[in-house]
Design a protein around this motif. Structure first.
Motif, mmCIF file in Angstrom:
data_model
loop_
_atom_site.group_PDB
_atom_site.id
_atom_site.type_symbol
_atom_site.label_atom_id
_atom_site.label_comp_id
_atom_site.label_asym_id
_atom_site.label_seq_id
_atom_site.Cartn_x
_atom_site.Cartn_y
_atom_site.Cartn_z
ATOM 1 N N VAL A 591 -2.814 1.482 9.297
ATOM 2 C CA VAL A 591 -2.680 1.341 7.788
ATOM 3 C C VAL A 591 -1.723 2.017 7.117
ATOM 4 O O VAL A 591 -0.666 1.508 6.502
ATOM 5 C CB VAL A 591 -4.029 1.416 6.848
ATOM 6 N N TYR A 592 -1.474 3.382 7.491
ATOM 7 C CA TYR A 592 -0.501 4.265 7.071
ATOM 8 C C TYR A 592 0.597 3.824 7.507
ATOM 9 O O TYR A 592 1.896 3.874 6.577
ATOM 10 C CB TYR A 592 -0.806 5.867 7.426
ATOM 11 N N THR A 593 1.182 3.520 8.653
ATOM 12 C CA THR A 593 2.378 2.896 9.012
ATOM 13 C C THR A 593 2.929 1.779 8.305
ATOM 14 O O THR A 593 4.038 1.669 7.823
ATOM 15 C CB THR A 593 2.273 2.688 10.617
ATOM 16 N N VAL A 594 1.875 0.875 7.981
ATOM 17 C CA VAL A 594 2.241 -0.307 7.289
ATOM 18 C C VAL A 594 2.332 0.212 5.804
ATOM 19 O O VAL A 594 3.211 -0.539 5.261
ATOM 20 C CB VAL A 594 0.860 -1.460 7.269
ATOM 21 N N ALA A 595 1.683 0.993 5.445
ATOM 22 C CA ALA A 595 2.186 1.478 4.016
ATOM 23 C C ALA A 595 3.279 2.021 3.808
ATOM 24 O O ALA A 595 4.072 1.642 2.937
ATOM 25 C CB ALA A 595 0.847 2.453 3.465
ATOM 26 N N ARG A 596 3.524 2.915 4.776
ATOM 27 C CA ARG A 596 5.005 3.512 4.924
ATOM 28 C C ARG A 596 6.159 2.260 5.023
ATOM 29 O O ARG A 596 7.270 2.417 4.104
ATOM 30 C CB ARG A 596 5.284 4.355 5.921
ATOM 31 N N ALA A 597 6.019 1.365 5.830
ATOM 32 C CA ALA A 597 6.926 0.349 5.761
ATOM 33 C C ALA A 597 7.067 -0.567 4.564
ATOM 34 O O ALA A 597 8.090 -0.771 3.934
ATOM 35 C CB ALA A 597 6.326 -0.579 7.052
ATOM 36 N N ASP A 599 6.365 0.723 1.586
ATOM 37 C CA ASP A 599 6.989 1.821 0.740
ATOM 38 C C ASP A 599 8.498 1.652 0.901
ATOM 39 O O ASP A 599 9.205 1.708 0.029
ATOM 40 C CB ASP A 599 6.554 3.073 0.939
ATOM 41 N N PHE A 600 9.149 1.881 2.251
ATOM 42 C CA PHE A 600 10.385 1.625 2.463
ATOM 43 C C PHE A 600 10.939 0.444 1.877
ATOM 44 O O PHE A 600 11.989 0.532 1.194
ATOM 45 C CB PHE A 600 10.511 1.668 3.904
ATOM 46 N N VAL A 601 10.298 -0.731 1.924
ATOM 47 C CA VAL A 601 11.049 -1.891 1.446
ATOM 48 C C VAL A 601 10.907 -1.944 0.079
ATOM 49 O O VAL A 601 11.781 -2.495 -0.555
ATOM 50 C CB VAL A 601 9.888 -3.139 2.082
ATOM 51 N N ASP A 602 9.655 -1.284 -0.437
ATOM 52 C CA ASP A 602 9.874 -1.331 -1.953
ATOM 53 C C ASP A 602 10.742 -0.289 -2.586
ATOM 54 O O ASP A 602 11.469 -1.001 -3.616
ATOM 55 C CB ASP A 602 8.265 -0.720 -2.271
ATOM 56 N N GLN A 603 11.049 0.886 -1.920
ATOM 57 C CA GLN A 603 12.072 1.709 -2.533
ATOM 58 C C GLN A 603 13.573 1.305 -2.061
ATOM 59 O O GLN A 603 14.372 1.328 -3.137
ATOM 60 C CB GLN A 603 11.643 3.131 -1.984
ATOM 61 N N TYR A 604 13.866 0.830 -0.883
ATOM 62 C CA TYR A 604 15.099 0.699 -0.625
ATOM 63 C C TYR A 604 15.593 -0.757 -0.598
ATOM 64 O O TYR A 604 16.815 -1.004 -0.555
ATOM 65 C CB TYR A 604 15.244 1.177 0.594
ATOM 66 N N VAL A 605 14.793 -1.645 -0.616
ATOM 67 C CA VAL A 605 15.043 -3.152 -0.528
ATOM 68 C C VAL A 605 14.909 -3.786 -1.923
ATOM 69 O O VAL A 605 15.792 -4.073 -2.427
ATOM 70 C CB VAL A 605 14.407 -3.656 0.545
#
Length: 664
Positions: A591-597, A599-605
């Motif tokens: 879950v944390y890995t998916v959440a970090r991914a 978050d990355f998409v949200d912040q940088y994409v």
């Protein structure tokens, strides 16, 4: 009887009284706290709700074939060809039928006794207005759920029950363990709630076209059609209904702490013992079993659903009992007992005997509330939940010791106590289905073995706490009985734990069960085979009590040698089969890995794209802004430059256009 039947239309008064208690105690909390009236206001309102609830239940018992549905239209949509040819109404209302009457009796009686007991048990706690307000709202939510006449209204109260449990489990929010337990309960049950909501929509999508006018299509998720239950069993797509049934089971497993969503319930013991009694006996965990029963009786499960429900129930009944046999915490032993007993109820519903499961829910509510409140008296007296620090308490707490013993005998299924009648009904009902459903055998055997474990672990707790010469920890305060407001509920619940199973012999009570059951709940024939099965069950329970006395009676404390081959098993049980660690690992890794991914998409994409456009337009606007200098000669130069640019473009582009047109 006519007067009682006339009261059915005013069933809404039960949750309304508890909402009034919530508002009065919550809004006037400070003043009521100083005058020590807050608890008594809540007791008065819960007592009034109990009177109305008992009268409604008695009236239904006297006329068990009646169905009183009072509803009002909240939203009306006109007919729409192809989707809702009969139109659609979203309704709210109350339904008094045999099963809601049975549960209303349980919730209001146990709720009142817990509220009264709280006056003594919670006397020294801070935040009492908050406690009584939340407890009142909890009871309002559960009675509203029991009386709901449609699945959407049911779901609203279902969620309110979950919110109240979050507040009450985390009542001592200053303790990190209590705050963590509240969040755990909230998150785990949310998993089931999402499944429940998806199941509602799947059922609706199936029956919206198949149901007659006035059924699900026209009255949005209602439980009744006219004056009788609406049972559209057998229509629609089998695969879709199977998936819908599994989703409903997921919702019930979350609320009723069935495998694999069982992990939150033992940790919920961080809340006050009174909250534990209410959650385990009459409110939150009962809601999951009630949901399965309602779905079974009004909609029906496919054969695949039934097998899965039987598997979950039978396995959980044994699985939870194994963890209770080693735990040192008196409240957690009873908590594992709740998970196990709920498994028996789920097993009965899966086998097609919903009312037999609800009969066990009825008897279980009284003796489980008794066990928790008796444990609360012990904790109130000695200030610890550790069984190995107790001992010899029966000398100074005779009433509590007797009450715990009565609750233990009822839980173990020893006749004539309440649990004997309903537990043996479940075993006999499931046994009657083994010939036509041989796949039920393993789960029946697990449930049958659970009878021995149940008797062993509850009397292990009794012998550790009450038998022996003296308290093992001399630093604990001297034991004493609680005040009368704590003793009266113990006496009343002890009476129910003795006689509640005998209600089945009262005129009207069997009809209350059978008329609410329909074709899915007719009990099996009880002959010689069933009597032998009952005898074997009682023999197993007696053997469990005997083993508990041999290992723990008269002050004995059995210590398992470190070299014993059973030591790894004991550690595994104390670690709760490492389910919490496994869920934590999944949470951290997956879950944390998916959440970090995400978050990355949200912040940088996503945000990066938006911010990129923002910066580009800001730069362009900054450039354009500088053109606006306010100097007339600059503007004249821009005009001349523009005209020259247009002239050059015409001079260069025009011949090319003419050539292209001429060539074509």
């Amino acid at each position: 009887m006519g007067a009682l039947n006339g009261l059915f239309g005013y069933a809404f008064l039960v949750p309304l009284l508890m909402v009034a208690s919530f508002a009065i105690v919550g809004l006037a909390g400070g003043r009521l706290k100083r005058l020590e009236w807050g608890g008594w206001v809540a007791v008065a309102f819960s007592g009034a709700a109990m009177v109305v609830g008992v009268l409604i239940s008695v009236g239904e018992m006297l006329s068990p074939s009646s169905y009183t549905n009072v509803q009002y239209t909240w939203l009306h949509l006109p007919p729409a060809p192809g989707t809702f040819p009969n139109g659609f109404e979203l309704v709210v209302g109350t339904l008094v039928d045999p099963i809601s009457a049975l549960l209303l009796l349980v919730v209001t009686v146990v709720g009142f006794l817990v509220m009264l007991y709280s006056i003594g048990y919670m006397h020294h706690d801070r935040g009492l207005p908050r406690y009584y307000a939340e407890l009142s709202l909890f009871l309002a939510a559960m009675t509203g759920l029991v009386l709901a006449n449609n699945l959407l209204e049911f779901f609203v109260f279902w969620e309110l029950v979950g919110v109240c449990s979050y507040f009450l489990i985390g009542f001592y929010y200053e303790k990190p363990s209590a705050a963590s337990a509240a969040k755990e309960a909230f998150l785990v049950t949310r998993v089931g709630d999402v499944m429940f909501l998806l199941g509602i929509f799947l059922y609706f999508s199936t029956y919206a076209q198949a149901g007659p006018a006035g059924g699900w299509a026209a009255n949005g998720f209602v439980f009744v059609h006219g004056a009788q239950p609406f049972v559209p069993v057998g229509t629609g797509n089998g695969t879709t209904l199977t998936i819908a049934g599994i989703l409903i089971l997921g919702g019930a497993a979350g609320k009723s702490a069935q495998f694999p969503l069982h992990v939150w319930l033992p940790d919920a013991m961080e809340g006050p013992t009174t909250v534990s009694a209410l959650i385990h006996a009459a409110t939150m965990v009962a809601a999951g079993v009630y949901l399965l029963a309602v779905t079974s009786l009004f909609l029906g499960f496919t054969a695949t659903d039934s097998l899965v429900i039987v598997a979950i129930g039978g396995f959980t009944a044994f699985f939870a009992a194994t963890m209770a046999v080693v735990h040192p915490d008196i409240k957690r032993v009873i908590a594992y007992s709740t998970i196990s007993q709920l498994g028996y109820m789920v097993l009965a519903i899966g086998a097609g005997f919903a009312m037999v499961g609800l009969y066990h829910l009825f008897t279980h509510a009284f003796f489980k509330a008794l066990l928790f409140l008796a444990a609360g008296s012990v904790i109130h007296a000695v200030g610890t939940q550790n069984l190995f620090q107790m001992g010899g308490l029966k000398k100074r707490m005779r009433l509590t010791a007797a009450a715990f013993a009565i609750g233990g005998l009822a839980l173990a299924g020893i006749p004539p106590f309440a649990g004997f009648w309903s537990k043996d009904d479940i075993l006999a009902a499931v046994f009657s289905q083994l010939g036509s459903h041989p796949a039920y055998w393993p789960f029946f055997l697990l449930a049958f073995a659970g009878v021995f474990l149940t008797a062993y672990y509850i009397f292990r707790a009794w012998f550790l706490a009450f038998s022996g010469p003296t308290t093992r920890d001399p630093t604990l305060p001297e034991a004493h009985e609680g005040p009368w407001v704590m003793q009266v509920p113990l006496v009343v619940l002890s009476g129910f734990a003795v006689v509640a199973g005998l209600f089945v012999f009262l005129p009207g009570f069997p009809g209350l069960l059978l008329n609410g059951a329909g074709v899915a709940g007719i009990p099996p024939h009880y002959g010689t085979t069933e009597l032998l099965l009952s005898g074997a069950s009682v023999g197993l329970a007696a053997a469990g009590i005997g083993l508990a006395w041999f290992l723990w009676g008269n002050g004995r404390v059995f210590v398992l040698p470190e070299s014993s081959p059973a030591q790894p098993v004991c550690r595994l049980l104390l670690a709760r089969y490492h389910f919490k660690e496994a869920y934590d690992w999944v949470g951290l890794r997956a879950v944390y890995t998916v959440a970090r991914a995400a978050d990355f998409v949200d912040q940088y994409v996503i945000d990066g794209t938006v911010h990129g456009f923002e910066r580009a337009f800001a730069a362009i606007s900054d450039r354009l802004r500088r053109i606006q200098s306010g100097i007339v000669s600059d503007y004249a130069a821009y005009v001349v430059a523009g005209l020259l640019l247009v002239f050059v473009l015409l001079l260069l582009v025009a011949p090319w256009i003419v050539a292209r047109l001429g060539g074509s």
